[in-house]
Design a protein around this motif. Structure first.
Motif, short mmCIF file in Angstrom:
data_model
loop_
_atom_site.label_atom_id
_atom_site.label_comp_id
_atom_site.label_asym_id
_atom_site.label_seq_id
_atom_site.Cartn_x
_atom_site.Cartn_y
_atom_site.Cartn_z
N PRO A 1 0.83 -1.21 0.00
CA PRO A 1 0.00 0.00 0.00
C PRO A 1 0.87 1.26 0.00
O PRO A 1 2.00 1.24 0.45
CB PRO A 1 -0.81 -0.14 1.28
CG PRO A 1 0.04 -0.97 2.18
CD PRO A 1 0.76 -1.94 1.29
N PRO B 1 -2.77 1.44 5.79
CA PRO B 1 -4.21 1.31 5.59
C PRO B 1 -4.97 1.32 6.91
O PRO B 1 -4.44 0.93 7.95
CB PRO B 1 -4.33 -0.06 4.90
CG PRO B 1 -3.17 -0.84 5.42
CD PRO B 1 -2.05 0.16 5.60
N ALA C 1 -8.19 -0.06 6.68
CA ALA C 1 -9.00 -1.26 6.45
C ALA C 1 -8.16 -2.33 5.78
O ALA C 1 -7.31 -2.03 4.94
CB ALA C 1 -10.21 -0.93 5.59
N LYS C 2 -8.39 -3.58 6.15
CA LYS C 2 -7.72 -4.70 5.52
C LYS C 2 -8.59 -5.37 4.45
O LYS C 2 -8.08 -6.02 3.55
CB LYS C 2 -7.35 -5.76 6.57
CG LYS C 2 -6.27 -5.34 7.54
CD LYS C 2 -5.96 -6.48 8.50
CE LYS C 2 -4.84 -6.11 9.46
NZ LYS C 2 -4.56 -7.24 10.41
N ARG C 3 -9.89 -5.21 4.59
CA ARG C 3 -10.81 -5.92 3.69
C ARG C 3 -12.10 -5.10 3.54
O ARG C 3 -12.36 -4.19 4.33
CB ARG C 3 -11.12 -7.31 4.23
CG ARG C 3 -11.88 -7.30 5.53
CD ARG C 3 -11.84 -8.62 6.28
NE ARG C 3 -10.52 -8.89 6.82
CZ ARG C 3 -10.11 -8.43 8.02
NH1 ARG C 3 -10.90 -7.64 8.74
NH2 ARG C 3 -8.92 -8.71 8.47
N VAL C 4 -12.89 -5.46 2.54
CA VAL C 4 -14.14 -4.75 2.26
C VAL C 4 -15.27 -5.76 2.10
O VAL C 4 -15.11 -6.80 1.45
CB VAL C 4 -14.03 -3.92 0.97
CG1 VAL C 4 -15.37 -3.23 0.65
CG2 VAL C 4 -12.91 -2.89 1.07
N LEU D 1 -8.65 -4.60 -6.42
CA LEU D 1 -8.07 -4.84 -5.11
C LEU D 1 -7.36 -6.18 -5.05
O LEU D 1 -6.34 -6.33 -4.38
CB LEU D 1 -9.15 -4.74 -4.03
CG LEU D 1 -9.75 -3.35 -3.87
CD1 LEU D 1 -10.82 -3.34 -2.79
CD2 LEU D 1 -8.67 -2.32 -3.55
N ARG E 1 -10.17 -10.69 0.63
CA ARG E 1 -9.92 -9.25 0.58
C ARG E 1 -11.18 -8.43 0.28
O ARG E 1 -11.45 -7.41 0.91
CB ARG E 1 -8.87 -8.94 -0.49
CG ARG E 1 -8.49 -7.47 -0.60
CD ARG E 1 -7.64 -7.01 0.54
NE ARG E 1 -6.36 -7.73 0.57
CZ ARG E 1 -5.45 -7.57 1.51
NH1 ARG E 1 -5.69 -6.74 2.52
NH2 ARG E 1 -4.31 -8.26 1.48
N ASP F 1 -11.09 -2.95 11.21
CA ASP F 1 -10.31 -3.10 9.97
C ASP F 1 -11.09 -3.76 8.84
O ASP F 1 -10.52 -4.23 7.87
CB ASP F 1 -9.00 -3.84 10.23
CG ASP F 1 -9.19 -5.23 10.79
OD1 ASP F 1 -10.34 -5.72 10.85
OD2 ASP F 1 -8.18 -5.87 11.18
N THR F 2 -12.43 -3.78 8.96
CA THR F 2 -13.30 -4.27 7.88
C THR F 2 -14.22 -3.14 7.46
O THR F 2 -15.02 -2.64 8.25
CB THR F 2 -14.14 -5.47 8.33
OG1 THR F 2 -13.29 -6.52 8.79
CG2 THR F 2 -14.99 -5.98 7.17
N GLY G 1 -13.61 0.01 9.28
CA GLY G 1 -12.51 0.21 8.34
C GLY G 1 -11.99 1.61 8.24
O GLY G 1 -11.57 2.06 7.16
N LEU H 1 -7.98 1.71 2.24
CA LEU H 1 -7.16 0.52 2.08
C LEU H 1 -5.68 0.86 1.87
O LEU H 1 -4.88 -0.03 1.59
CB LEU H 1 -7.67 -0.31 0.92
CG LEU H 1 -9.02 -1.01 1.17
CD1 LEU H 1 -9.70 -1.35 -0.14
CD2 LEU H 1 -8.84 -2.26 2.02
#
Length: 493
Positions: free
Chosen positions: A60, A64, A66-69, A187, A340, A385-386, A425, A461
């Motif tokens: 990145p 970041p 957020a780690k994931r969406v 992503l 991810r 982090d989501t 996130g 992210l």
């Protein structure tokens, strides 16, 4: 870990020369290809373990949040007027004609362009002031009302598209035209997956329980476009075969499948030696991923290890495979396994007719499970982090489509303003952003184009959307397109 990436031309040349020479002098077989990838990744930080270049430079780009969406995409256009954007003026002006000065020169769809009048329709079910800030949320979303302090509501979204297919394509790929890469594919390309047993991008579909079947959804919405095909979304279906062609046919053992893949790997290696096409590596990776998913997917979809309290939280529908509620539960399980980008498409929000009957049913499909997902992630310590996004491709008109008061009347498409909410996130929770006029028809403060939303998602992210590019047909393609896009800093905590 920071990984810098050269120009796409240089990467392709490196693949055609250095790696091709290595393969040509190595022993045949899938083991040689795997070794080659590991050596390439070890010696060149610009190449991922799958043999594909990592998009952008130094991903990145910054730390970041957020780690994931998890993207809860409500296909068809939820009515922001009835669900999130209450105006007292609408109650007072119910049944009166929308002033021409408000509509202006707006391009209308073919469904209402021939109407002689445009009567205002107030929110039909009322709402409540929710959370510490007293934000208004419609009564057809009682569970969402309970998470008001966890979500940021953006009421000033807008798009130029006025019909479904270009609008859904636009918000998912950054262009109204087909052929571009989806957000999840971007992503996957840029950040990869945290778990080698699962794709970085997975997709789940569900259908509203009302009479409205909704607009069709096409696989190109989760496609990879010009990116390597290994980054396209993998759709998980309900039933005994969640991923098509994943299960071994009767009489085929796992050992024989392994032998088949090894032989196929030799053939693909020969193809690579002859042509040096990067898609050959993507094909090999797809076969290997499918082999690993033969064990990882059944474990994912077997929810028998979930306690009774989980099903009570997500609702009784979560026991029914293929429902939105069941998909929300699967999305949480995917997030726990390091996927991810997880995207749920729920059809049926296109209420041109029978709004009074269809909208409450549609809300009932998604309301409890959407709120449950936020509460569940929060309980597990994963919400921070989501990043969770809830919204569609546009909103609905404040005026009636069809005769006012008729049980068959509805609301038409409306792209000038609509509502999306976000949570977790790195999002600034418990806030409202953007203001529309007294008719919930035009934006008067803090407009957020769909490109701005996508730029903000990338920012959360750790990605600078302007530097995250892929060279194709002489252009540096971006998820946010070639037009200007802005990160909405007020949404970032």
């Amino acid at each position: 870990m920071t990984r810098s990436v050269p120009d796409e031309f240089d990467v392709r040349q490196s693949q055609l020369m250095t790696r091709r020479s290595l393969l040509a002098t190595s022993s045949a077989g899938i083991g040689a290809i795997a070794l080659q990838r590991l050596l390439a990744a070890e010696s060149n930080p610009n190449i991922s373990e799958t043999g594909n270049p990592v998009g952008g430079s130094a991903l990145p780009h910054f730390a970041p949040k957020a780690k994931r969406v998890i993207y809860l995409f409500q296909s068809g256009g939820p009515s922001h007027v009835d669900l999130f954007d209450h105006k007292d003026e609408l109650v007072q002006r119910h049944g009166t004609n929308l002033p021409d000065s408000v509509r202006g020169d707006q391009r209308l769809t073919g469904m209402t362009s021939s109407q002689k009048s445009f009567p205002v329709v107030k929110p039909l079910w009322g709402g409540e002031r929710c959370g510490d800030r007293g934000t208004w949320i419609g009564n057809t979303l009682p569970y969402t009302q309970t998470i008001a302090d966890d979500i940021s509501i953006v009421r000033s979204m807008w798009t130029e598209a006025i019909n479904h297919d270009p609008a859904v394509t636009y918000i998912n790929t950054g262009s109204q035209q087909m052929g571009h890469a989806s957000m999840g594919a971007w992503l996957s390309y840029g950040l990869g997956s945290e778990n080698e047993d699962f794709p970085a991008y997975m997709v789940l579909l569900s259908q509203g329980s009302g009479k409205n079947p909704g607009q069709p959804l096409f696989s190109r919405l989760w496609g990879s476009g010009y990116l390597p095909s290994s980054h396209q979304g993998v759709m998980l279906r309900p039933g005994v075969n969640p991923v098509l062609y994943l299960k071994n046919p009767n009489g085929v053992t796992r050992e024989s499948r392994r032998n088949l893949l090894d032989a196929l790997g030799q053939l693909n290696q020969m193809q690579w030696n002859d042509a040096g096409d990067p898609e050959t590596l993507a094909r090999i990776e797809a076969y290997e991923m499918a082999y690993r998913m033969q064990t990882s997917v059944p474990d994912l979809t077997d929810v028998s290890d979930e306690p009774e309290s989980t099903f009570e939280l997500y609702g009784e529908d979560s026991r029914r495979p293929g429902s939105f509620a069941a998909n929300c539960l699967l999305a949480r399980r995917m997030a726990q396994r390091g996927v991810r980008f997880i995207q749920l498409f729920h059809r049926g929000w296109d209420q041109h007719v029978s709004l009074q009957d269809q909208l409450p049913r549609q809300c009932k499909d998604v309301d409890q499970a959407s709120a449950a997902l936020i509460k569940d992630l929060k309980r597990l310590g994963m919400l921070d982090d989501t990043l969770v996004i809830w919204g569609g491709e546009f909103g609905r008109t404040v005026y009636s489509q069809g005769e006012l008061g008729s049980p068959t009347s509805g609301r038409d498409h409306h792209g000038r303003c609509f509502t999306t909410w976000m949570a977790g996130g790195g999002v600034n929770a418990g806030t409202d952003y953007g203001v529309t006029d007294e008719f919930s028809y035009n934006i008067v403060e803090n407009p957020v184009h769909i490109r701005d939303l996508n730029a903000t998602v990338l920012h959360l992210l750790g990605i600078d959307h302007e530097r995250f590019t892929f060279k194709f047909r002489g252009l540096s393609q971006r998820l946010t397109g070639v037009e200007q896009a802005h990160v909405i800093k007020d949404l970032v905590s």
